[in-house]
Each structure stands twice: as structure tokens, then as C-alpha cells.
Design a protein around this motif. Structure first.
Motif, PDB file in Angstrom:
ATOM      1  N   ILE A 113      -2.372 -10.505   2.852  1.00  0.00           N
ATOM      2  CA  ILE A 113      -3.828 -10.560   2.702  1.00  0.00           C
ATOM      3  C   ILE A 113      -4.238 -11.999   2.400  1.00  0.00           C
ATOM      4  O   ILE A 113      -3.874 -12.560   1.367  1.00  0.00           O
ATOM      5  CB  ILE A 113      -4.301  -9.607   1.590  1.00  0.00           C
ATOM      6  CG1 ILE A 113      -3.935  -8.166   1.966  1.00  0.00           C
ATOM      7  CG2 ILE A 113      -5.802  -9.740   1.366  1.00  0.00           C
ATOM      8  CD1 ILE A 113      -4.371  -7.139   0.969  1.00  0.00           C
ATOM      9  N   LEU A 170      -7.753  -4.680   4.375  1.00  0.00           N
ATOM     10  CA  LEU A 170      -6.577  -4.595   5.224  1.00  0.00           C
ATOM     11  C   LEU A 170      -6.898  -4.830   6.693  1.00  0.00           C
ATOM     12  O   LEU A 170      -5.992  -5.056   7.494  1.00  0.00           O
ATOM     13  CB  LEU A 170      -5.919  -3.209   5.062  1.00  0.00           C
ATOM     14  CG  LEU A 170      -5.351  -2.871   3.676  1.00  0.00           C
ATOM     15  CD1 LEU A 170      -4.714  -1.497   3.703  1.00  0.00           C
ATOM     16  CD2 LEU A 170      -4.341  -3.917   3.230  1.00  0.00           C
ATOM     17  N   ALA A 200      -5.857  -8.229   7.566  1.00  0.00           N
ATOM     18  CA  ALA A 200      -4.546  -8.598   7.027  1.00  0.00           C
ATOM     19  C   ALA A 200      -3.467  -8.463   8.100  1.00  0.00           C
ATOM     20  O   ALA A 200      -3.596  -7.683   9.053  1.00  0.00           O
ATOM     21  CB  ALA A 200      -4.208  -7.708   5.836  1.00  0.00           C
ATOM     22  N   ARG A 226      -2.566   0.938  -4.245  1.00  0.00           N
ATOM     23  CA  ARG A 226      -2.000  -0.301  -3.734  1.00  0.00           C
ATOM     24  C   ARG A 226      -1.750  -1.271  -4.879  1.00  0.00           C
ATOM     25  O   ARG A 226      -2.346  -1.162  -5.955  1.00  0.00           O
ATOM     26  CB  ARG A 226      -2.917  -0.937  -2.687  1.00  0.00           C
ATOM     27  CG  ARG A 226      -4.262  -1.384  -3.222  1.00  0.00           C
ATOM     28  CD  ARG A 226      -5.096  -2.071  -2.139  1.00  0.00           C
ATOM     29  NE  ARG A 226      -5.503  -1.162  -1.075  1.00  0.00           N
ATOM     30  CZ  ARG A 226      -6.271  -1.525  -0.048  1.00  0.00           C
ATOM     31  NH1 ARG A 226      -6.657  -2.801   0.060  1.00  0.00           N
ATOM     32  NH2 ARG A 226      -6.627  -0.653   0.859  1.00  0.00           N
ATOM     33  N   VAL A 231       0.853  -1.185   0.000  1.00  0.00           N
ATOM     34  CA  VAL A 231       0.000   0.000   0.000  1.00  0.00           C
ATOM     35  C   VAL A 231       0.891   1.238   0.000  1.00  0.00           C
ATOM     36  O   VAL A 231       1.808   1.346   0.828  1.00  0.00           O
ATOM     37  CB  VAL A 231      -0.932   0.018   1.228  1.00  0.00           C
ATOM     38  CG1 VAL A 231      -1.740   1.307   1.273  1.00  0.00           C
ATOM     39  CG2 VAL A 231      -1.856  -1.186   1.196  1.00  0.00           C
ATOM     40  N   HIS A 251       1.490  -5.800   3.485  1.00  0.00           N
ATOM     41  CA  HIS A 251       0.462  -6.543   4.203  1.00  0.00           C
ATOM     42  C   HIS A 251       0.325  -7.940   3.617  1.00  0.00           C
ATOM     43  O   HIS A 251       0.508  -8.147   2.412  1.00  0.00           O
ATOM     44  CB  HIS A 251      -0.890  -5.822   4.129  1.00  0.00           C
ATOM     45  CG  HIS A 251      -0.886  -4.470   4.777  1.00  0.00           C
ATOM     46  ND1 HIS A 251      -1.227  -4.270   6.091  1.00  0.00           N
ATOM     47  CD2 HIS A 251      -0.573  -3.239   4.281  1.00  0.00           C
ATOM     48  CE1 HIS A 251      -1.134  -2.983   6.386  1.00  0.00           C
ATOM     49  NE2 HIS A 251      -0.738  -2.328   5.300  1.00  0.00           N
TER      50      HIS A 251
END
Length: 471
Positions: free
Chosen positions: A95, A102, A105, A60, A46, A93
Motif C-alpha cells: 500500500i 486496496l 495497492a 487487516r 488482509v 498487499h
């Protein structure tokens, strides 16, 4: 001393202005670990930008499944302002499958930098910091590609048929990587397509690529600082002096120095800045000098970073006696000598920026005009910030915006290299506004010089033959 620097630095804010150019940012990561020992992470990056002290998400990447060394195909297109400090944050992150948000995540780390750092280095690699700013083994690489306003693009489309698969029970999950062959035989990643799941005849999405991707580069900008230590500034021990050092509030000299230096330091490869003084009686014999090293090391006047210049300036004040007159031709000639040597090198990739901070009317106008006309043929620019409330009419003449500056013999400048700004016009504005004003003309001055000399930017492969985006 650091409190003064941090106080001045903290006032640099986000100021919107016409976009100078656009930059493509490509992101890759290495060594990502996952909390689940039985599987690899599903990473996503991100991008956030800081405005008024707050972080805001701007874009992102896609999620790459089961990868500890992802190379993301998503390209971040950001507006780039040379004269501003643009602070970016890249957050990584994990995911999980079926969830693109998020909130659920896992946070894997983050890296903060300025856009100027990425653009100047072309490829920035830093460790990802986890909660508590602890560094793990993972790192992030961000590669920048500047796009000019008249960029040409080509649209590419790719497909494949009847791919072989080693797994008899399932089809392939193919993706395609496009590399550029550098002059030295190494390869650099240009684009990575999306992964087409369970397909032996994939058709990937078309994409546009700038022809500038084939060759891009920049020139190292070397900042040199010159500070006015003439008696007209007032006794530094007096709170009315322009050189008065307050324990927590930066004076006008420091505000101007930090505002401009914070921008220029991103484009200086070694982050070492020569700092000079003029118009003072200096030890040990206390004779007047108009080009002395602020750190009193004539063989090595460089200071480590802008904070190093600030500290050298503060250490210098108690050791000198403010005197006069206000002569700036000697310092212009000193920097011009370095620029002349650079001009005759084979690559000529270094461009010099002289920042002069002064409070008064100059007393060597004829010599200064002569020095500027000579310097206009060299890879250098001169920025003058007028501190205090003196009459700066002569400075406006040197700026040349109202007419062509000429030497006393009538020779005109080859190109406009001087920018003058009175600090009093920015007393109630953010120092970022001052930086924008004094640096706005520098990019065109750099381009004009190298265009006139027929010197093209370096190819990216010329910077570092081993620089590739892939892990």
C-alpha cells in the motif's frame, strides 16, 4: 478415485455453532520483493475467511512502511471451532504512502490454509503464491495462541524519554518489541508496538496480553479408522449396497470418513492414518478377521492422509469377501493397546481417536463394554457412526449419555469416551454437520483425561526451541 474424495470434501461447508475458544493470530513475512527496485514495499496483510465458497474480509494489519520482512503488531482474534473446517486466506498487499485502500495497492501474494492447521502446528510458515499460483521467494508466518474462556490478562504500557538519534537532521521513528524468554534460552516475540514517527520521547499505546501467552500447548490427536465389512452391508457390486462405489458419488461410509477425517487430520502431526477392517474374509487364506489392515500391510497399516484411506478402502473391497459377525471389541482393544503404551511414556502427549463406521447391531456387546471401560482409563476416545437403517439401540447404550456404562462385572467407565451418531440423521445435511456432532465432545474428553492425570500442556518452547516470530 480422487473424484470421490473431492466430491465428499466439497460438501464440507461453513456451519455456525457456539464458539469453542478464541485464538490470537500473529503474522510476519519474509523476503518480500517490490516492483519498484528503488524502494522497499509498504506491506499490509488482509485476513479473509471462506463462507459458502466465498471469501470475506474480516480484518487487516497495520501498514509497515519500507519493509521487506515485516512483523505486524496487529493481532487477529478469531473464533475457533475444533469440529469445523475453517478456511482462511492471508493476502499481502503493498500500500503506497498516503493510500490505505486496496484498489490501488499492489498484490504481493496470498496463502490459504485452515485454522486447524495453524492451531495444531502453533506456527505455520508457507510460501506466498502470486497470480497464477506461482510461488515466489517471499513467505508468511502465522503463529497461533489459544485463549481459554477464563483467561487472565495484564495490560502493559510503555514510554521512553530522550532517545538518542544518529541522524542529526531528524528525530527517531521508534517502535518497541517485547520478547518472552523461553526455558531453553531462546526468545519469542510477544508483541510489537506501533511506530511513533519523528519522536525522541514516544508513548506507545497500551495493550493487553494473555497470561496464557507465557505457556501454551496441545496434544497430538492420532486418528485411527475401523470400517465394517460384514455381509449385512450388501454386495459392493450392487447399487443398493452401503459399500457400493459410484464413479462420482461417495457412499455413506466415504461421506462419514471424509467429514470426520478432514477435521482430525489437521491435528495429526504426520498425517498418516492407520485404517482397519472387521467382519470380512481376507486373503490369502480367507479366514474371518476383525482387525485387519485395509491396505493388507499388517506391519504398516497407515495411509497417507484421508485420501489415502479412501483409496485403500476402494482397493480393498474387490479383494475381500464380506462376512461377519459384527464384533468391534477387537479393534477397540487394538487401539487401547497403543494408547496404553503412550500412557506410560514420559511425555504422554499423544491422544488416540478411533472412528468406527458400522452398519449393524454389534454381536459382542459384553466384550465391547469391557473394552470401553478399560479404554476409559487411557488417552483415547471412540467415535461410532452408524451407517444404514439398522436398529442402533445398543450403540446408544455404549454412548452413555443416558446413564453410566458399566462392564459385565459392574465396573463403571472412568469417563465418557464414546460418541455415537446415526448417519441417517444427517442424510440431508452437510457432512460438516455430521463432523460437528461426532467431534463436539472430543475436546472436553481430551482435557478431562489430561487434567485427571495432572499432565499440563507443553510450553511453546518445548515444541521447537528455534521457533521465533521475527524474521
Amino acid at each position: 478415485m480422487s473424484n470421490i474424495y473431492e466430491s465428499a470434501e466439497a460438501t464440507l461447508g461453513f456451519i455456525s455453532s457456539p464458539c469453542l475458544t478464541k485464538v490470537e493470530l500473529r503474522v510476519a513475512c519474509r523476503g518480500i520483493s517490490d516492483r519498484d527496485a528503488l524502494s522497499k514495499p509498504d506491506p499490509c496483510v488482509v485476513l479473509k475467511v471462506q463462507s459458502h465458497g466465498q471469501w470475506f474480509e474480516v480484518d487487516r494489519t497495520e501498514v509497515i512502511r519500507s519493509s521487506s520482512g515485516p512483523v505486524f503488531s496487529k493481532i487477529f482474534l478469531v473464533d475457533y471451532y475444533f469440529e469445523e473446517v475453517q478456511r482462511l486466506r492471508f493476502e499481502l498487499h503493498d500500500i503506497s504512502s498516503g493510500n490505505n485502500g486496496l484498489r490501488e495497492a499492489d498484490f504481493l501474494g496470498a496463502m490459504e490454509c485452515t485454522l486447524g492447521q495453524i492451531v495444531s502446528q502453533r506456527k505455520l510458515t508457507k510460501a506466498l503464491l502470486k497470480q497464477g499460483n506461482t510461488a515466489g521467494k517471499s513467505s508468511i508466518m502465522v503463529t497461533a495462541e489459544e485463549l481459554s474462556g477464563n483467561d487472565d490478562y495484564v495490560e502493559l504500557s510503555f514510554s521512553a524519554r530522550k532517545l538518542d538519534d544518529k541522524d542529526f537532521f531528524s528525530k527517531s521513528d521508534p517502535f518497541l518489541e517485547i520478547f518472552r524468554l523461553n526455558d531453553d534460552g531462546t526468545e519469542s516475540l510477544v508483541h510489537r508496538t506501533e511506530t511513533v514517527m519523528n519522536n525522541l520521547s514516544p508513548v506507545w499505546k497500551s495493550f493487553k496480553v494473555s497470561l496464557n501467552t507465557l505457556c501454551s500447548g496441545d496434544h497430538d490427536r492420532d486418528l485411527k479408522v475401523a470400517i465394517d465389512f460384514t455381509a449385512s452391508n450388501g454386495d459392493p457390486r450392487n447399487s443398493c449396497s452401503l459399500h457400493y462405489i459410484h464413479p462420482y458419488q461417495p457412499n455413506e461410509y466415504l461421506k462419514a470418513l471424509v467429514a470426520v477425517g478432514e477435521i482430525c487430520q489437521d491435528y495429526d502431526s504426520d498425517k498418516m492414518f492407520p485404517a482397519f477392517g472387521f467382519g470380512a474374509l481376507i486373503p490369502p487364506d480367507f479366514k474371518v478377521s476383525h482387525d485387519f489392515a485395509v491396505n493388507f500391510d499388517e506391519d504398516n497399516p497407515e495411509c497417507a492422509g484421508i485420501q489415502g484411506v479412501v483409496e485403500a478402502y476402494q482397493n480393498c473391497l474387490p479383494k475381500i469377501q464380506l462376512y461377519g459377525p459384527t464384533n468391534i471389541a477387537p479393534i477397540i482393544q487394538k487401539v487401547a493397546s497403543s494408547a496404553s503404551e503412550e500412557m506410560h511414556t514420559k511425555e504422554a502427549m499423544e491422544y488416540f481417536i478411533l472412528l468406527i463406521l458400522t452398519d449393524g447391531v454389534i454381536t459382542d456387546m459384553a466384550d465391547t463394554r469391557e473394552a470401553i471401560v478399560h479404554a476409559s482409563h487411557l488417552p483415547m476416545s471412540v467415535i461410532i457412526v452408524g451407517v444404514g437403517n439398522a436398529d442402533f439401540t445398543d450403540m446408544q447404550i455404549l454412548d452413555g449419555d443416558d446413564g453410566i456404562l458399566r462392564s459385565p462385572k459392574g465396573e463403571p467407565v472412568l469417563r465418557d469416551i464414546v460418541q455415537f451418531v446415526p448417519f441417517k440423521d444427517f442424510k440431508h445435511a452437510s457432512p460438516a454437520a455430521l463432523a460437528k456432532s461426532v467431534l463436539a465432545e472430543v475436546p472436553n474428553q481430551v482435557v478431562d483425561y489430561y487434567n485427571a492425570k495432572g499432565i499440563k500442556p507443553k510450553c511453546m518452547s518445548d515444541y521447537e526451541s528455534t521457533r521465533t516470530l521475527g524474521p
